[in-house]
Enzyme design. Structure first.
Site, PDB file in Angstrom:
ATOM      1  CE  LYS A 157      -4.398   1.206   0.158  1.00 34.56           C
ATOM      2  NZ  LYS A 157      -5.583   0.505  -0.350  1.00 34.56           N
ATOM      3  N   GLY A 198     -20.549   7.137   2.382  1.00 38.78           N
ATOM      4  CA  GLY A 198     -19.395   7.447   1.520  1.00 38.78           C
ATOM      5  C   GLY A 198     -19.880   7.422   0.082  1.00 38.78           C
ATOM      6  CE1 TYR A 199     -24.157   7.688  -3.798  1.00 40.36           C
ATOM      7  CE2 TYR A 199     -23.616   9.593  -5.157  1.00 40.36           C
ATOM      8  CZ  TYR A 199     -24.369   8.449  -4.927  1.00 40.36           C
ATOM      9  OH  TYR A 199     -25.341   8.068  -5.825  1.00 40.36           O
ATOM     10  N   GLY A 200     -18.021   8.017  -2.972  1.00 38.19           N
ATOM     11  CA  GLY A 200     -16.942   8.117  -3.945  1.00 38.19           C
ATOM     12  C   GLY A 200     -17.039   6.938  -4.895  1.00 38.19           C
ATOM     13  CG  ASN A 201     -14.365   3.674  -7.458  1.00 34.69           C
ATOM     14  OD1 ASN A 201     -14.596   2.571  -6.963  1.00 34.69           O
ATOM     15  ND2 ASN A 201     -14.093   3.824  -8.735  1.00 34.69           N
ATOM     16  CB  ALA A 202     -16.272   2.038  -2.769  1.00 39.56           C
ATOM     17  N   GLY A 203     -18.796   3.858  -3.080  1.00 42.17           N
ATOM     18  CA  GLY A 203     -20.166   4.144  -2.651  1.00 42.17           C
ATOM     19  C   GLY A 203     -21.122   4.418  -3.801  1.00 42.17           C
TER      20      GLY A 203
END
Ligand code: NAD
Length: 415
Positions: free
Chosen positions: A105, A217-222
């Site tokens: 990472k 969470g409202y990014g790529n995953a969300g």
């Protein structure tokens, strides 16, 4: 243990699995620390002409099963211990889905929201000049994570290729399609989570078509969890949130409208036809499936007792503390642990590496079928372990994953 340091938590989780697996002291000491760490300073000329120095990291936790693999996070709260924890979880993640990769990472302590695109490009290239010497298709392959994008991956791949003197698309995944990205990488993390949620509902006997969901969470995953929860599982998504707050509508939130509103205003809050909901209340709302898709330590001993969801599909890394895990298990909340639930991203990243290495690209349908196969097998292995050992799913996932890394490390003669 009211520990909030993610690496201490990762070590604590590993120790619990090591005890059940009966690992000897040497094996435990080896696997509870990263194998290699590189910390760098990156000078970047900012748009105002001044030099700003950023701290960057790349950690290679374990590569006994194959080259290290893991995302790059750009966040103001990034610390070396966050990177260590995420590198450990990457090791268990690639192992639980049984792909021939290790775990790593990286990250930079910075706030990309306050940086221009030009400054971001200079930081991306500076990071590769500082860290590139330990990266490579056969050694360590980064990918996107929080606040890093396909464009940032493209600049990094280009900088690496310039340094090497030839094109090296396989050094980084999550690239734009035009530069050797894989079809299906954009929604892969959420899609993998959706496939394992489908499997969980089967074993629990839950009809998801009649169910509801909340996404934190409202990014790529969300965002993709919102889209696919409805599209594939038939769930009605009633609440979503981002770092500024959340929105709720009992009749469901339309995906396209929510995404457009978020893109236009920078947040989901205030979307017409919705009522405001705090991030805290969203987690405790009465839904069938909860998708934590933001950051670490959001389900703790303080709120775990109030979680009403039947399934918690952890798209974020490390959202649940160990004390909260116990409470959720006792209360019958079926947790699909992070390094299983969000393994779709790294699985399609692995598909991207494979396609880059032979320069031949698969159609989207092939990616979906192969991802489904990997995620379903991984879910079944973990579920079976949980039943046999009578432990919660996270511990079961650790038992499966750590067992495989121990085997490969022993076969190499390292321990
Ligand atoms: P992203 O940068 O695209 O989005 C992060 C979202 O979280 C943003 O909408 C932001 O507003 C929101 N957020 C930040 N702090 C919050 C808070 N306190 N409360 C509510 N929302 C908050 O990041 P991402 O790639 O979607 O990653 C989200 C999580 O998923 C991380 O834990 C990441 O490690 C994990 N993950 C991502 C991938 C991937 O492929 N992108 C793969 C595996 C795991």
């Amino acid at each position: 243990m009211s520990e909030q340091n993610p690496f201490k938590i990762a070590q604590w989780q590993f120790d619990e699995a090591a005890e059940i697996l009966g690992l000897d002291a040497g094996t435990r000491a080896f696997l509870r620390e990263p194998m290699r760490e590189l910390v760098v300073t990156i000078p970047v000329r900012m748009d105002d002409g001044n030099i700003k120095v950023f701290k960057g990291y790349r950690i290679q936790y374990n590569d006994s099963r194959g080259p290290c693999k893991g995302g790059l996070r750009w966040h103001p709260d990034e610390t070396i211990d966050t990177v260590r924890a995420l590198a450990a979880w990457m090791t268990w993640k690639t192992s639980v889905v049984d792909i021939p990769l290790g775990g790593g990472k990286g990250g930079v302590t910075c706030n990309p929201k306050e940086m221009s695109l030009n400054e971001q490009e200079r930081l991306a290239r500076g990071y590769i000049r500082a860290v590139g010497r330990i990266l490579g298709e056969k050694t360590d392959v980064p990918a996107p994570d929080v606040y890093t994008t396909p464009q940032i991956m493209a600049w990094m791949m280009d900088e690496y290729s310039v340094l090497r003197g030839h094109n090296e698309p396989g050094v980084i995944t999550g690239k734009p399609l035009a530069l050797g990205g894989s079809a299906g990488r954009d929604d892969a993390t959420a899609r993998g989570g959706i496939y394992v949620t489908r499997e969980a509902a089967k074993v629990l006997g839950i009809d998801l078509q009649k169910g509801t969901a909340a996404v934190q969470g409202y990014g790529n995953a969300g965002q993709f969890a919102h889209k696919l929860a409805h599209e594939i599982l038939g769930l009605t998504v009633v609440a979503v949130s981002d770092s500024k707050g959340g929105i709720y509508n009992a009749n469901g939130l339309n995906f396209e409208a929510t995404l457009q509103y978020k893109q236009e205003t920078g947040s989901v809050i205030g979307m017409p036809g919705t009522t405001p909901i705090s991030n805290e209340s969203l987690l405790e709302s009465e839904v069938t499936v909860l998708f934590p898709a933001a950051l670490e330590n959001i389900i703790t001993d303080k709120n775990a007792g109030n979680i009403k969801a039947k399934i918690s599909t952890e798209l974020a890394n490390g959202p649940t503390t160990p004390e909260a895990d116990k409470i959720l298990y006792e209360n019958g909340v079926f947790v699909i642990p992070d390094f299983l639930a969000n393994a779709g991203g790294v699985t399609v990243s692995y598909f991207e590496q494979v396609q880059n290495s032979y320069g031949y690209y698969w159609p989207l349908e092939t990616v979906h079928v192969r991802l489904d196969e990997k995620m379903t097998h991984a879910f079944q292995a973990v579920h079976q372990m949980a039943q046999t050992k009578k432990v919660h799913n996270r511990l079961a996932a650790y038992l499966v994953a750590v067992g495989r890394v121990v085997e490969s490390s022993k076969l190499r003669g390292w321990i």
